[in-house]
Design a protein around this motif. Sequence first.
Motif, short mmCIF file in Angstrom:
data_model
loop_
_atom_site.label_atom_id
_atom_site.label_comp_id
_atom_site.label_asym_id
_atom_site.label_seq_id
_atom_site.Cartn_x
_atom_site.Cartn_y
_atom_site.Cartn_z
N ALA A 1 11.04 19.02 -42.52
CA ALA A 1 11.71 18.66 -41.27
C ALA A 1 11.56 19.81 -40.29
O ALA A 1 11.80 20.97 -40.63
CB ALA A 1 13.19 18.36 -41.51
N ILE A 2 11.12 19.49 -39.07
CA ILE A 2 10.91 20.50 -38.02
C ILE A 2 11.84 20.18 -36.86
O ILE A 2 11.84 19.06 -36.34
CB ILE A 2 9.45 20.53 -37.56
CG1 ILE A 2 8.52 20.86 -38.74
CG2 ILE A 2 9.26 21.57 -36.45
CD1 ILE A 2 7.06 20.89 -38.39
N LEU B 1 5.38 31.69 -22.76
CA LEU B 1 6.40 30.68 -23.04
C LEU B 1 6.68 30.71 -24.53
O LEU B 1 5.79 30.47 -25.34
CB LEU B 1 5.93 29.29 -22.62
CG LEU B 1 6.88 28.14 -22.99
CD1 LEU B 1 8.16 28.22 -22.18
CD2 LEU B 1 6.20 26.79 -22.78
N GLU B 2 7.92 31.04 -24.90
CA GLU B 2 8.30 31.10 -26.31
C GLU B 2 9.01 29.81 -26.71
O GLU B 2 9.93 29.37 -26.03
CB GLU B 2 9.20 32.30 -26.58
CG GLU B 2 9.59 32.43 -28.05
CD GLU B 2 10.60 33.52 -28.28
OE1 GLU B 2 10.20 34.61 -28.72
OE2 GLU B 2 11.80 33.29 -28.00
N ALA B 3 8.55 29.22 -27.80
CA ALA B 3 9.18 28.01 -28.36
C ALA B 3 9.71 28.36 -29.74
O ALA B 3 8.93 28.61 -30.66
CB ALA B 3 8.17 26.87 -28.43
N ALA B 4 11.03 28.41 -29.88
CA ALA B 4 11.66 28.73 -31.16
C ALA B 4 12.05 27.43 -31.86
O ALA B 4 12.70 26.56 -31.26
CB ALA B 4 12.88 29.60 -30.93
N PHE B 5 11.66 27.29 -33.13
CA PHE B 5 11.99 26.09 -33.89
C PHE B 5 12.18 26.46 -35.36
O PHE B 5 11.88 27.58 -35.78
CB PHE B 5 10.90 25.02 -33.75
CG PHE B 5 9.53 25.44 -34.20
CD1 PHE B 5 9.09 25.18 -35.49
CD2 PHE B 5 8.68 26.12 -33.34
CE1 PHE B 5 7.83 25.58 -35.92
CE2 PHE B 5 7.41 26.53 -33.76
CZ PHE B 5 7.00 26.26 -35.04
N HIS B 6 12.70 25.51 -36.14
CA HIS B 6 12.99 25.75 -37.55
C HIS B 6 12.20 24.77 -38.41
O HIS B 6 12.03 23.60 -38.04
CB HIS B 6 14.49 25.60 -37.85
CG HIS B 6 15.35 26.52 -37.04
ND1 HIS B 6 15.46 27.87 -37.31
CD2 HIS B 6 16.16 26.29 -35.97
CE1 HIS B 6 16.29 28.43 -36.46
NE2 HIS B 6 16.71 27.50 -35.63
N ALA C 1 13.56 27.92 -42.17
CA ALA C 1 12.82 29.12 -41.79
C ALA C 1 12.60 29.10 -40.29
O ALA C 1 12.24 28.06 -39.71
CB ALA C 1 11.49 29.17 -42.53
N SER C 2 12.82 30.25 -39.64
CA SER C 2 12.72 30.34 -38.18
C SER C 2 11.31 30.75 -37.77
O SER C 2 10.77 31.75 -38.27
CB SER C 2 13.73 31.36 -37.64
OG SER C 2 15.05 30.97 -37.97
N PHE C 3 10.72 29.97 -36.85
CA PHE C 3 9.40 30.26 -36.29
C PHE C 3 9.56 30.53 -34.80
O PHE C 3 10.36 29.87 -34.12
CB PHE C 3 8.45 29.08 -36.49
CG PHE C 3 7.93 28.93 -37.89
CD1 PHE C 3 6.61 29.22 -38.20
CD2 PHE C 3 8.76 28.49 -38.92
CE1 PHE C 3 6.13 29.07 -39.49
CE2 PHE C 3 8.29 28.34 -40.21
CZ PHE C 3 6.97 28.63 -40.50
N GLU C 4 8.80 31.49 -34.31
CA GLU C 4 8.75 31.77 -32.87
C GLU C 4 7.31 31.66 -32.41
O GLU C 4 6.45 32.44 -32.81
CB GLU C 4 9.32 33.16 -32.56
CG GLU C 4 10.81 33.27 -32.84
CD GLU C 4 11.33 34.66 -32.56
OE1 GLU C 4 10.55 35.49 -32.06
OE2 GLU C 4 12.51 34.93 -32.87
#
Length: 350
Positions: free
Chosen positions: A62-63, A182-187, A196-199
């Motif tokens: 799941a994202i 442009l930073e997109a932060a998602f899990h 887990a956190s991705f940037e």
Amino acid sequence: MNLDKLSPDEISGLLGRKKTEGNPMPANSLLPTEREALMELLAVSLGGSSKVLSELLGKGIAISPPVLAVKQREDLLSAGDSPFFVVLGEYTGDVSGIQILSIQKEDVQRLVQSIQPGSDAEDMEKQFQVLQQVVEGMFTSVSKSMAMVLEQDVAYSLSGMDVVDKQQDFPIAKFTSEEWFLEAAFHVKVDNSKPASFELGIPVGLAKQMAGVLIEEPDYAEETQTMEFQTNNQTTTEPKKNESPNIQSVQFSSFDDTSSVQGEPNNLNMLLDIPLQVTVELGRTKRMVKEILNVSHGSIIELDKLAGEPVDILINNKVIAVGEVVVIDENFGVRVTDILSTADRISKLR
């Protein structure tokens, strides 16, 4: 909202209007319409990649929807704790540019335990292997989704990966001259494990290029010229002060006979009878001319989709849904599993 307290540039920004050539948009800014379009594009692309990862890894993936922020190059990798992994990628084709992805080392270790239970999470080779598998699977799917939505040729390739102990040990300026990102932060969540956190960082110029394909902004310069032309015409047709105005009686139309209006067909009913071409696409591939000439009876052509991967459902060559192939009596059919309603919203912006 009190518009009196807003400057003309701020009002134009809220309306999504272009800046004039004498006052260009700053390189670190995104219009509200651009931010909205990019949010939809990334949400669709990342959401679609979760299904591909689930089939690739054999786990429930799941994202989360991304959270966007514009950051300077020096602040791009400052959100998380050290040490962390940095993954460099590149988009090529009609939309091209660098991509920087960061993820904390402890999150990578958690991914290793979730995807390969029983393996040594401290094994650095295993961490690189799992992270490469996740990133390549995710963003290869993301690039395909972007190509579909943007109707452009987009491909992704992983350029390099490393572990960084301190942010100062990874000078982004050595890899790109871009100043703003442009930073997109998602899990990313695997089954019931902790997310887990991705940037994800992409240059603002690349982000604007993507948004520009989605958004067809009106030509305000042409609109202004038209208004000025109309004003000039009105000025030339005003009566002179010494001339007497020409006064005529007003002729009104009769509304007694309404049969012709009532007899007109409903526009919606007219649209309902328009035939549309429905196509289910199993997959695609590219081959050289010499390979096509060698195709004969019994030859096997490998497609770009994995076995069991959802097929695309197209209406007039536009993808609107995905589904799975089924057999109905003696005929093939397709069961719809996901409607790309978000992609429809994006297409309406064009």
